[in-house]
Design an enzyme around this catalytic site. Structure first.
Site: not given
Length: 297
Positions: A138, A143, A184, A203
């Site tokens: 993740h 990111h 997010e 993700s």
């Protein structure tokens, strides 16, 4: 937020970090690459292949360009220091390994100094489709590619500095909503289409499909005050996705001092995660199919 009094360190975090020590000041540790097993690398490879295969035509151009620029290893959990050489040259950011979720003030401090905390360990094979706490897939796959984009990289640094101020002002819940709905779970326009940029979506195999294809959620044009008044979901897909026009819009909207905004909005009610509010730019009003009736955060 790990500073919340009800926060309990997840069992998997405790198990993965048994016997390791981190710096008590900033929660960093050297990436313990020797701990990665063949199973860990196989899990990374499975996750990487299936997400990469489906994100063409779904993830935004800037994410895909960052993934290509960084040359993130598809077969093995990447070496952070190797990535740091490329990332630092692109935008001045670097990765730091951490044991898992870290205190809010520490997290903001890292972002303000252009350091991105990456959980070093990876989920277990039975958790391929969902893990509530962040792992290396993740954090790194989700990111890091956008940190190679200069405008988004500047936005995240500004967010870190804003987080330190919000903590002092008692406004963290409002600022947390901004992070949730942008970093997010954000969507972005790309021509006449919508694309994904939020790490929680790119993700996630299932949410990468749901956020763009499902008739269930709302899709609403980004507005700063609207976003930070809106509660969100951690146990299901999002009921609402906010859509930016480009990363410059996001950076410009969040550049001013938030102090008067916090004071203004503190006196106003919050919106539920699935609400449509007066004045919204509604790109799609969701049909609400499958929405859970558990509480929003």
């Amino acid at each position: 937020m790990t500073d919340h009094p009800d926060f309990v360190v997840p069992d998997i975090t405790t198990r993965k970090n048994a016997g390791l020590a981190h710096d008590p000041r900033d929660f960093t540790l050297p990436q313990p690459a020797a701990r990665y097993t063949d199973e860990d690398h196989a899990t990374w490879a499975t996750l990487f292949r299936r997400q990469s295969d489906m994100l063409e035509g779904r993830a935004c151009r800037e994410f895909l360009e960052g993934l290509d620029l960084l040359g993130i290893d598809a077969e093995r959990i990447p070496d952070f220091e190797r990535l740091n050489r490329t990332l630092a040259a692109a935008t001045g950011w670097r990765l730091v390994a951490v044991p898992g979720l870290i205190p809010d003030e520490v997290f903001f401090g890292h972002l303000a100094e252009r350091r991105f905390p990456v959980t070093w360990w990876i989920r277990e094979p039975h958790q391929l489709d969902y893990l509530q706490e962040p792992d290396v897939f993740h954090d790194l796959f989700g990111h890091v590619p956008l940190l190679a984009h200069p405008v988004f990289a500047d936005y995240l640094e500004a967010y870190g500095k804003g987080g330190m101020k919000a903590s002092r002002l008692g406004a963290l819940p409002m600022l947390a909503r901004l992070y949730w709905y942008t970093v997010e779970f954000g969507l972005i326009r790309e021509g006449d289409d919508l694309r994904i940029y939020g790490a929680g979506i790119v993700s996630s195999r299932s949410e990468s499909v749901y956020c763009l294809d499902s008739a269930s959620p709302n899709r609403i044009g980004f507005d700063l005050e609207r976003v930070i008044r809106t509660r969100y979901r951690i146990d299901t897909f999002q009921k609402t996705y906010f859509v930016i026009d480009d990363f410059a819009q996001l950076f410009d909207a969040t550049a001013p001092d938030f102090t008067p905004i916090y004071h203004k909005l503190a006196a106003l009610p919050t919106y539920g995660a699935g609400d449509i509010a007066p004045g919204d730019t509604v790109l799609q009003a969701g049909n609400r199919e499958g929405w859970a009736d558990t509480d929003d955060l």
